[in-house]
Design an enzyme around this catalytic site. Structure first.
Site, PDB file in Angstrom:
ATOM      1  N   ARG A 152       0.707  -0.925  -0.093  1.00 27.83           N
ATOM      2  CA  ARG A 152       0.095   0.141   0.026  1.00 27.83           C
ATOM      3  C   ARG A 152       0.755   1.233   0.064  1.00 27.83           C
ATOM      4  O   ARG A 152       0.420   2.397  -0.034  1.00 27.83           O
ATOM      5  CB  ARG A 152      -0.982  -0.050   1.168  1.00 27.83           C
ATOM      6  CG  ARG A 152      -2.181  -1.150   1.290  1.00 27.83           C
ATOM      7  CD  ARG A 152      -2.677  -1.099   2.616  1.00 27.83           C
ATOM      8  NE  ARG A 152      -3.772  -0.284   2.711  1.00 27.83           N
ATOM      9  CZ  ARG A 152      -5.293  -0.793   2.342  1.00 27.83           C
ATOM     10  NH1 ARG A 152      -5.296  -2.056   2.258  1.00 27.83           N
ATOM     11  NH2 ARG A 152      -6.183   0.211   2.299  1.00 27.83           N
ATOM     12  N   TYR A 155       0.681   4.435  -2.630  1.00 26.95           N
ATOM     13  CA  TYR A 155      -0.332   5.377  -2.367  1.00 26.95           C
ATOM     14  C   TYR A 155      -0.200   6.066  -0.844  1.00 26.95           C
ATOM     15  O   TYR A 155      -0.262   7.253  -0.729  1.00 26.95           O
ATOM     16  CB  TYR A 155      -1.675   4.395  -2.342  1.00 26.95           C
ATOM     17  CG  TYR A 155      -2.811   5.172  -2.052  1.00 26.95           C
ATOM     18  CD1 TYR A 155      -3.136   5.762  -3.309  1.00 26.95           C
ATOM     19  CD2 TYR A 155      -3.655   5.346  -1.112  1.00 26.95           C
ATOM     20  CE1 TYR A 155      -4.772   6.712  -3.090  1.00 26.95           C
ATOM     21  CE2 TYR A 155      -4.856   5.839  -0.923  1.00 26.95           C
ATOM     22  CZ  TYR A 155      -5.342   6.604  -1.943  1.00 26.95           C
ATOM     23  OH  TYR A 155      -6.561   7.373  -1.985  1.00 26.95           O
ATOM     24  N   GLU A 157       2.486   6.556   1.178  1.00 25.04           N
ATOM     25  CA  GLU A 157       3.511   7.221   1.245  1.00 25.04           C
ATOM     26  C   GLU A 157       3.622   8.398   0.154  1.00 25.04           C
ATOM     27  O   GLU A 157       4.122   9.473   0.554  1.00 25.04           O
ATOM     28  CB  GLU A 157       4.935   6.379   1.288  1.00 25.04           C
ATOM     29  CG  GLU A 157       5.213   5.416   2.270  1.00 25.04           C
ATOM     30  CD  GLU A 157       5.483   6.180   3.722  1.00 25.04           C
ATOM     31  OE1 GLU A 157       5.662   7.685   3.554  1.00 25.04           O
ATOM     32  OE2 GLU A 157       5.351   5.552   4.726  1.00 25.04           O
ATOM     33  N   GLY A 158       2.770   8.050  -0.875  1.00 19.40           N
ATOM     34  CA  GLY A 158       2.943   8.825  -2.043  1.00 19.40           C
ATOM     35  C   GLY A 158       2.017  10.115  -1.650  1.00 19.40           C
ATOM     36  O   GLY A 158       2.422  11.207  -1.701  1.00 19.40           O
ATOM     37  N   ASN A 200     -17.868  -3.548  -4.892  1.00 22.14           N
ATOM     38  CA  ASN A 200     -17.677  -5.028  -4.874  1.00 22.14           C
ATOM     39  C   ASN A 200     -19.207  -5.887  -4.202  1.00 22.14           C
ATOM     40  O   ASN A 200     -19.681  -6.634  -5.085  1.00 22.14           O
ATOM     41  CB  ASN A 200     -16.713  -5.634  -4.064  1.00 22.14           C
ATOM     42  CG  ASN A 200     -15.274  -5.716  -4.994  1.00 22.14           C
ATOM     43  OD1 ASN A 200     -15.314  -5.248  -6.073  1.00 22.14           O
ATOM     44  ND2 ASN A 200     -14.514  -6.484  -4.341  1.00 22.14           N
ATOM     45  N   GLY A 215     -10.666 -11.455   5.533  1.00 21.92           N
ATOM     46  CA  GLY A 215     -10.441 -11.721   6.799  1.00 21.92           C
ATOM     47  C   GLY A 215     -11.989 -11.942   7.581  1.00 21.92           C
ATOM     48  O   GLY A 215     -12.634 -12.679   7.118  1.00 21.92           O
ATOM     49  N   GLY A 217     -13.873  -9.906   8.461  1.00 19.09           N
ATOM     50  CA  GLY A 217     -15.087  -9.088   8.256  1.00 19.09           C
ATOM     51  C   GLY A 217     -15.136  -8.100   9.536  1.00 19.09           C
ATOM     52  O   GLY A 217     -16.318  -7.358   9.348  1.00 19.09           O
ATOM     53  N   GLN A 219     -13.257  -5.937  10.542  1.00 19.64           N
ATOM     54  CA  GLN A 219     -12.388  -4.721  10.416  1.00 19.64           C
ATOM     55  C   GLN A 219     -13.559  -3.495  10.177  1.00 19.64           C
ATOM     56  O   GLN A 219     -14.617  -3.988   9.618  1.00 19.64           O
ATOM     57  CB  GLN A 219     -11.381  -4.746   9.447  1.00 19.64           C
ATOM     58  CG  GLN A 219     -11.801  -4.926   7.987  1.00 19.64           C
ATOM     59  CD  GLN A 219     -12.023  -6.326   7.697  1.00 19.64           C
ATOM     60  OE1 GLN A 219     -12.125  -7.209   8.468  1.00 19.64           O
ATOM     61  NE2 GLN A 219     -11.738  -6.609   6.315  1.00 19.64           N
ATOM     62  N   PRO A 284      -5.854  -1.927   7.181  1.00 20.21           N
ATOM     63  CA  PRO A 284      -6.280  -1.326   8.412  1.00 20.21           C
ATOM     64  C   PRO A 284      -7.323  -1.810   9.187  1.00 20.21           C
ATOM     65  O   PRO A 284      -8.318  -2.320   8.542  1.00 20.21           O
ATOM     66  CB  PRO A 284      -6.492   0.172   7.814  1.00 20.21           C
ATOM     67  CG  PRO A 284      -5.874   0.325   6.628  1.00 20.21           C
ATOM     68  CD  PRO A 284      -5.908  -0.949   5.813  1.00 20.21           C
TER      69      PRO A 284
END
Ligand code: NAD
Ligand code: UDP
Length: 347
Positions: A152, A155, A157-158, A200, A215, A217, A219, A284
């Protein structure tokens, strides 16, 4: 509502990424209040379809360009919004070097354009600057927990580097730069195959496919309807004085992915069931904005509850992509590759 004018004319606003999901709604809102809008987009993850109804508008101009190679414009500008960047994890990871260059070099180019014209600048940053946060909810003074070498990072760090560039330009009095940290936003015109959770789940439910839950779910995310976000972006761009620091924009309502899937199943008539898939790397675990700063500085807070926004979005997907949803993406040019979730991307 006609806003501030320069020399008696409506103001001119450049929207980079204006053919994307959020950007196209922003173009609509700016035109509706009487601004002239110049949309710059490469269509890498957006689509000309999103702005097609605007093509004959006398105050709308469309330029096809990559912001990594765009550094001047031939007419005066009052404001520059930089929304150009893939936002969905599978899309921004499909060409990570391009994502990083878009954030750093592209943002640098647009800041130069703003500087040339004395225009105000708003950078679309992200809650991803907080990474997998150790503090909850996330306030703007939390410095985050980002894996700077993970999938990731292009994105996260960008976007962090882009923020640094904006505040360097502001501190050196070169550009009136503002930074919005946007939390998960959804609504009509999301690409059906962008791989984000709401698109999705809705597309899967509409087409009778299993709803993919990564995972456990358990999160969480906080979902903001697009009209609320656009109102917040415009308020941040227009507020005087410059807030001099980043501002979170998001809906603080927090839901587990399981709760979201249950809402979708209750809303869309479907034979679909949930199916578990591995959790992508560095996903996250919890995310919720503290929006006190936006509320105090901008008088902004979101108005659309998840259930209502999801209903609008489901109706839009049913009407525009319907049962065709599972077959093909609309005309974006993103170079996605089917990669396993363990690698940080998904099929
Ligand atoms: P999107 O992918 O629909 O829109 C991005 C647009 O930028 C697309 O039209 C794409 O073609 C264009 N683009 C990408 N790279 C470009 C480049 N190098 N040159 C020119 N155009 C380019 O995504 P979105 O959801 O509309 O996100 C808009 C912005 O908001 C992004 O900067 C994203 O990082 C930020 N953001 C969005 C969310 C969200 O949940 N939607 C959350 C946090 C931050
Ligand atoms: N997710 C999921 N199933 C999907 C797509 C995403 O369970 O089909 C999860 C993903 O792992 C994350 C959350 O939903 O925990 C939000 O993912 P999204 O890609 O929309 O945005 P993120 O907030 O991770 O950038």
């Amino acid at each position: 509502m006609l806003q501030r004018t320069r020399n008696g004319k409506s103001r001119t606003v450049l929207v980079a990424g204006g053919a994307g999901f959020v950007g196209s709604h922003l173009c609509d809102a700016l035109l509706a209040r009487g601004d002239r809008v110049i949309c710059v987009d490469s269509y890498i993850t957006g689509s000309k379809d999103n702005v097609r109804p605007l093509l004959n508008h006398p105050d709308f101009r469309l330029i096809e360009a990559d912001i990594c190679e765009f550094d001047r414009i031939d007419e005066p500008l009052d404001q520059v919004y930089n929304l150009a960047c893939a936002a969905s994890p599978p899309q921004y990871q499909a060409d990570p070097v391009h994502t990083m260059m878009t954030c750093v070099s592209g943002t640098g180019n647009l800041l130069s354009v703003a500087e040339q014209h004395g225009a105000s600048f708003l950078q679309a940053s992200t809650s991803e600057v907080y990474g997998d946060p150790a503090e909850h909810p996330q306030r703007e003074d939390y410095r985050g927990n980002v894996n700077c070498i993970g999938p990731r990072a292009c994105y996260d760090e960008g976007k962090r580097a882009a923020e640094a560039l904006c505040f360097d330009m502001l501190r050196s009095a070169r550009v009136d730069a503002r930074v919005a940290r946007i939390f998960n936003t959804y609504g009509p015109r999301m690409q059906p195959h962008d791989g984000r959770i709401i698109s999705n789940l809705l597309v899967q439910a509409i087409s009778g496919k299993p709803l993919t839950i990564y995972g456990t779910g358990e999160q969480t995310r906080s979902f903001c309807f697009v009209s609320d976000l656009v109102a917040g972006l415009m308020a941040l761009m227009d507020v005087d004085p410059n807030p001099q620091g980043p501002v979170n924009l998001g809906n603080p309502g927090e839901f587990t992915i399981n709760e979201l899937a249950a809402l979708v199943l209750a809303m869309v008539p479907t034979v679909s069931k949930m199916v578990r898939k591995p959790l992508p790397q560095d996903d996250p675990q919890r995310r919720r904005p503290d929006i006190s700063r936006a509320s105090e500085l901008l008088g902004w807070e979101p108005k659309v509850p998840l259930r209502e926004g999801l209903r609008h979005t489901a109706d839009w997907f049913i009407a525009t992509v319907g049962s065709d949803a599972e077959r093909k993406p609309r005309s974006s040019t993103v170079r996605t590759q089917p990669v396993s979730p363990e690698m940080g991307m998904r099929v």
